[in-house]
Write a protein that holds these residues in place. Structure first.
Motif, mmCIF file in Angstrom:
data_model
loop_
_atom_site.group_PDB
_atom_site.id
_atom_site.type_symbol
_atom_site.label_atom_id
_atom_site.label_comp_id
_atom_site.label_asym_id
_atom_site.label_seq_id
_atom_site.Cartn_x
_atom_site.Cartn_y
_atom_site.Cartn_z
ATOM 1 N N THR A 1 0.834 -1.199 0.000
ATOM 2 C CA THR A 1 0.000 0.000 0.000
ATOM 3 C C THR A 1 0.873 1.255 0.000
ATOM 4 N N PRO A 2 0.790 2.095 -1.037
ATOM 5 C CA PRO A 2 1.600 3.315 -1.089
ATOM 6 C C PRO A 2 1.198 4.320 -0.004
ATOM 7 N N ASP A 3 2.175 5.136 0.405
ATOM 8 C CA ASP A 3 1.891 6.188 1.377
ATOM 9 C C ASP A 3 2.085 7.562 0.760
ATOM 10 N N TYR A 4 1.962 7.644 -0.567
ATOM 11 C CA TYR A 4 2.113 8.901 -1.289
ATOM 12 C C TYR A 4 0.945 9.034 -2.273
ATOM 13 N N PRO A 5 0.676 10.240 -2.760
ATOM 14 C CA PRO A 5 -0.473 10.442 -3.652
ATOM 15 C C PRO A 5 -0.335 9.684 -4.961
#
Length: 510
Positions: free
Chosen positions: A291-295
């Protein structure tokens, strides 16, 4: 929308420029094809390999394909009506470029296995002096670089890499002679290439460890073969392919809205990607790793239908700890864990911000283009660099896309370059050199616009330099670029009359 404009150039007083084109990828071929269509045959294409196609010749890894639908990832003036599927794979794409080269009789203009070492502009004779890596010297009045942004594979400097006893290679230099069956495979990197080849090789490997720096936003790929009926209709009614192409273009163009900071479309992409992730990955620990933590859009949004199923395989392990070093038969992470490996595959992308490397390009006063770019590469409209007359770049700084077809952008650029050549041939002009203030004005506006995008912050990516300057991506819709490029802004170029230079040493094209 078509970016192509017809050109018919007639030399003034019998003066036809000698043109050198670097590379036979999409950009180089497009330039050559348009020159042929305009009746200009005095050009030579320099190609370091033994075949055409550029990145589509080089990248032959399992599953290699395009994330732009095929009917749009092709030249608007050379429609292919029989694409086998919506998103073609590498062999079919490269075959298309080979067919274009054959149709336009370009092979006789190409010098294969000829790599360019340097090019230097001589302002006394208004010629470019070109040297190959073999020491041969050639001359040209105009240079068009079509080497693009994704041609120099990047392998990170990892301690112990040279001491690895197994097999290691970059995905862009795939070793088809290496059997992966039953082997322990370490894949370093998880970008656009890895997302295609990992699902293909995971079933073969005994174990596959993916070393991931940051996860990607991944959405489903609407891919499928074209039906027999669709292919028959495209063949019988060619205008249907144009309509189909236009619909694809408009759909993708809308997607640029996702790259605006905190945009509604960005949130839609994120929701779609999270839904795809949750539908395939049940393990909460693995789901957290992926899961990415950036837009969404800060890094390239990737399309795949088999990435998450591959990640969920029992023989696949996703490792998020940073690599400390490579041993003789293992990759060791900073937490001390030893990951045994027989084969290491680098899916670590390209030296995308090192434009034109390793070539040495010198302009007026012998200035190196890399010195001009010490603060990050930039060009006027991504094509011309002040102080480097008669030198044009295709797929240059700030012309990459995250939402639409780069072929469209290349056609816009070739149209612009053709108008510059037409201006030189129609008048007493030895060279054109974009004015520094025009280039600065263009790039200031471009960078101001980029600050409103997701690329300007939130993550590291190949779109920008270590200092944070975005040097690769276009800042707006492709329609805006087309509008700016439809007519060359020749008033922003300094022009030197041919009567003011020495007679150049002429050289016939081979």
């Amino acid at each position: 929308m078509s970016a192509a404009i017809q050109h018919s150039l007639a030399p003034a007083g019998g003066k036809t420029p000698e043109i050198a084109i670097f590379g036979t990828g999409a950009a180089g071929l497009c330039t050559a094809m348009q020159l042929k269509k305009a009746g200009i045959h005095s050009f030579t294409i320099y190609e370091k390999s033994d075949g055409v196609g550029g990145t589509w010749r080089d990248n032959t890894y399992p599953g290699a394909g395009c994330d732009i639908p095929s009917h749009l990832y092709s030249f608007s003036f050379e429609h292919k009506r029989d694409w086998s599927r919506k998103f073609a794979l590498q062999p079919e794409i490269n075959a298309y470029f080979e067919e274009c080269a054959e149709k336009y009789d370009l092979t006789r203009h190409i010098r294969f296995n000829t790599e360019i070492a340097s090019a230097e502009f001589d302002e006394d004779t208004a010629q470019w002096h070109i040297k190959t890596t073999e020491g041969e010297e050639r001359m040209a009045d105009i240079v068009v670089s079509g080497v693009g942004q994704l041609n120099q594979p990047f392998i990170p400097e990892i301690a112990g890499r040279d001491g690895f006893k197994g097999v290691q290679f970059h995905s862009a230099r795939w070793r088809h002679d290496v059997n992966l069956k039953g082997k322990r495979v370490a894949v370093i990197g998880n970008g656009a290439s890895a997302i295609q080849f990992v699902p293909e090789i995971a079933p073969e490997a005994a174990e596959l460890t993916l070393f991931q720096r940051t996860p990607n936003w991944v959405i489903p790929k609407a891919d499928r073969p074209y039906t027999k009926l669709e292919l028959a209709l495209f063949k019988a009614f060619p205008f249907l392919t144009k309509i189909h192409r236009a619909m694809i273009y408009l759909t993708l163009e809308r997607n640029f809205l996702a790259f605006k900071k905190d945009s509604f479309f960005s949130k839609l992409f994120e929701r779609q990607a999270r839904k795809e992730l949750e539908s395939h990955i049940q393990d909460p620990e693995l789901r957290a790793k992926l899961t990415p933590d950036y837009p969404a859009g800060c890094k390239r949004i990737l399309l795949s239908n088999d990435w998450y199923p591959a990640m969920a395989r029992k023989n696949v392990h996703v490792e998020t700890n940073a690599i400390d070093h490579i041993g003789e038969n293992a990759v060791v992470t900073k937490d001390g864990t030893v990951h045994p490996a027989d084969i290491i595959i680098y899916g670590t992308g390209f030296k995308a911000t090192d434009f034109l490397c390793p070539m040495e390009i010198r302009g007026l006063g012998g200035r190196l283009i890399n010195d001009a770019w010490k603060d990050g590469a930039e060009a006027h409209r991504g094509v011309a660099v002040a102080g480097f007359p008669n030198f044009f770049m295709l797929y240059g700084p700030n012309t990459n896309l995250g939402h639409n077809s780069i072929i469209f952008m290349i056609e816009c650029q070739v149209n612009y370059v053709m108008q510059c050549i037409e201006e030189m041939m129609a008048g007493d002009i030895a060279w054109l050199d974009v004015k520094p203030e025009a280039m600065t004005r263009f790039n200031t506006a471009l960078q101001d616009e980029i600050k409103k995008s997701v690329w300007a912050g939130g993550c590291t990516s190949w779109y920008k330099t270590e200092s944070g300057k975005v040097t690769n991506n276009w800042s707006s819709f492709t329609a805006k670029y087309w509008w700016q490029m439809r007519k060359a802004d020749l008033e922003n170029f300094a022009k030197v009359a041919r009567s003011k230079i020495k007679a150049p040493a002429r050289q016939a094209a081979e």
